[in-house]
Design an enzyme around this catalytic site. Structure first.
Site, short mmCIF file in Angstrom:
data_model
loop_
_atom_site.label_atom_id
_atom_site.label_comp_id
_atom_site.label_asym_id
_atom_site.label_seq_id
_atom_site.Cartn_x
_atom_site.Cartn_y
_atom_site.Cartn_z
N CYS A 107 0.86 -1.18 0.00
CA CYS A 107 0.00 0.00 0.00
C CYS A 107 0.90 1.23 0.00
O CYS A 107 1.71 1.41 0.91
CB CYS A 107 -0.89 -0.04 1.25
SG CYS A 107 -1.92 1.40 1.43
N CYS A 118 -11.13 13.84 5.63
CA CYS A 118 -12.20 12.92 6.02
C CYS A 118 -12.16 12.76 7.55
O CYS A 118 -11.09 12.65 8.13
CB CYS A 118 -12.02 11.57 5.34
SG CYS A 118 -12.06 11.70 3.54
N CYS A 121 -10.15 9.85 9.49
CA CYS A 121 -8.86 9.48 8.93
C CYS A 121 -7.71 10.21 9.63
O CYS A 121 -7.70 11.44 9.72
CB CYS A 121 -8.87 9.80 7.43
SG CYS A 121 -7.26 9.57 6.66
N CYS A 373 -3.94 4.22 8.44
CA CYS A 373 -3.25 5.13 7.55
C CYS A 373 -2.97 6.47 8.22
O CYS A 373 -3.85 7.12 8.74
CB CYS A 373 -4.13 5.32 6.31
SG CYS A 373 -3.61 6.66 5.28
S1 SF4 Z 1 -6.12 10.05 2.94
FE1 SF4 Z 1 -7.73 10.21 4.51
S2 SF4 Z 1 -8.46 12.37 4.35
FE2 SF4 Z 1 -7.35 11.86 2.45
S3 SF4 Z 1 -8.94 11.14 1.02
FE3 SF4 Z 1 -8.04 9.31 2.01
S4 SF4 Z 1 -9.44 8.94 3.75
FE4 SF4 Z 1 -9.83 11.08 3.09
#
Ligand code: SF4
Length: 396
Positions: A107, A118, A121, A373
């Site tokens: 990944c 988001c 996240c 992540c």
């Molecule tokens: S890295 Fe996180 S904040 Fe950016 S698009 Fe992906 S899920 Fe959304």
């Protein structure tokens, strides 16, 4: 990360040819150079003996190898391995290797941080710093491959038993992906690459496209389009472009069945709402190497895990052949959100399955090494902005 040598790693044959011609070389040398760099993992121009001495000398001058700096290298108890690569200015990007019995999925990250914020996240909570170059994206693959092939590392990725047959984001049912009975984790460590690390790949489109071309090239990594997945939170115009330019497998971060909730979980939805996103997915399927789109749905307690929301999801996806990955939320510092209960996730999945939607519950990998992540990077990154912690009551 690797200076000029990193740049060289990010040139596809198409980009390399004019550069070699400018050095007075035949363009077919591009394929030879790609093979040395990516198939043999070579960084010493002197051993590339089928290239002219003059070319080797020019390459050494223009693209001196610099030692890569790995800020962290963690191996979890389930053999998931996570690196934090230095990208300068006090920043790092994450790259995660997930070994399974018959495939090894890497990944990769495409941006330092992410602008899309988001709410569930860890990367989004750190804000956006900059785009990675194609070289910095491919360097993650190049370095991971060489570290995994290293004799010491190789033993760390062998799996003694069936630990981890569950699906990882976008890497779908085992049977779909495995072409042979060969245990790829011991001979070809990276069989699949997913663009699901830090950042939104389709907001760094040109670099992502160049990196994809290198991954698919028979002279470089030679991966099939089915084995490379780009995950997007829904940058609709760029989904359309990717369909034309390089239609690899597509995953969409969905996380909500309606615009009201998705506007809050994935703020990009305010710009490209669900009807536009679903339309783009339908269009993509005409070009995609698979006959379905993978949708990712993070299960957040009391926010998006009710059974009526499962029903709404069924209706949303009714016109699109899909596979749904239900991902138990991975809590991170600063987030007040909670993972849905296992029993609720099971009920949610059963409701989808009974309506004919393929749904899998992703086994959480590498929890003991902060595999969510952005979590590892969050410990060292120069944070450009911080948002206050989230309150689930504002999301439901
Ligand atoms: S890295 Fe996180 S904040 Fe950016 S698009 Fe992906 S899920 Fe959304």
């Amino acid at each position: 990360m690797l200076g000029e040598f990193t740049q060289l790693l990010g040139y596809s044959a198409h980009s390399l040819k004019p550069k070699l011609e400018a050095l007075g070389q035949k363009s077919f040398r591009a394929n030879q150079l790609l093979q040395w760099l990516h198939q043999r993992g070579c960084s010493d121009f002197e051993v590339m003996t089928d290239l002219a001495k003059s070319l080797r000398s020019s390459l050494s001058t223009r693209y001196p190898i610099a030692t890569p700096v790995i800020l962290k290298d963690h191996v979890a108890s389930d053999a998931t391995r996570k690196w934090l690569f230095d990208v300068g200015a006090g920043n790092g990007v994450e790259c995660v290797f997930i070994p399974e019995r018959r495939r090894g999925t890497l990944c990769v990250s495409t941006q330092v941080g992410c602008a899309l914020a988001c709410s569930f996240c860890a990367t989004g909570a750190q804000g956006f710093n900059r785009n990675l170059t194609a070289g910095e994206i491919i360097a993650q693959v190049w370095l991971a491959r060489s570290l995994l092939l290293d004799s010491t590392s190789a033993s760390a990725i062998r799996l003694p038993d069936r630990s981890g047959a569950d699906s990882f984001q976008g890497a779908d049912d085992l049977a779909d992906l495995v072409d042979t009975d060969e245990d790829v984790t011991t001979v070809k460590p990276i069989s699949n690459v997913v663009f699901m690390g830090m950042g939104e790949p389709l907001q760094n489109y040109e670099a992502t496209l160049e990196a994809l071309q290198i991954l698919l090239s028979d002279h470089a990594y030679g991966l099939s389009r089915r084995r490379v997945t780009v995950s997007t939170s829904g940058v609709v115009p760029m989904i359309d472009r990717l369909a034309q330019d390089c239609p690899v497998a597509l995953a969409v971060s969905l996380h909500a069945p309606d615009d009201l909730l998705r506007d809050r979980l994935v703020p990009l939805n305010r710009k490209y709402p669900l009807d536009q996103l679903m339309g783009a997915c339908e269009g993509y399927l005409k070009h995609a190497p698979r006959d379905f789109i993978t949708f990712e749905y993070t299960m957040i307690k009391g926010v998006n895990d009710r059974l009526d929301q499962a029903e709404a999801l069924v209706s949303l996806l009714s016109r699109i052949p899909s596979k749904l990955n239900l991902i138990p939320f991975n809590p991170f510092p600063g987030s007040n959100l909670q993972r849905s209960d296992a029993s609720q996730i099971r009920r949610f999945a059963e409701r989808l399955l009974s309506a004919g939607i393929t749904a899998t519950i992703r086994k959480t990998r590498g929890e003991d090494i902060d595999a969510a992540c952005g979590q590892l990077a969050g410990e060292v990154i120069n944070i450009t902005k911080k948002r206050p912690s989230m309150d689930p009551r504002r999301l439901s």
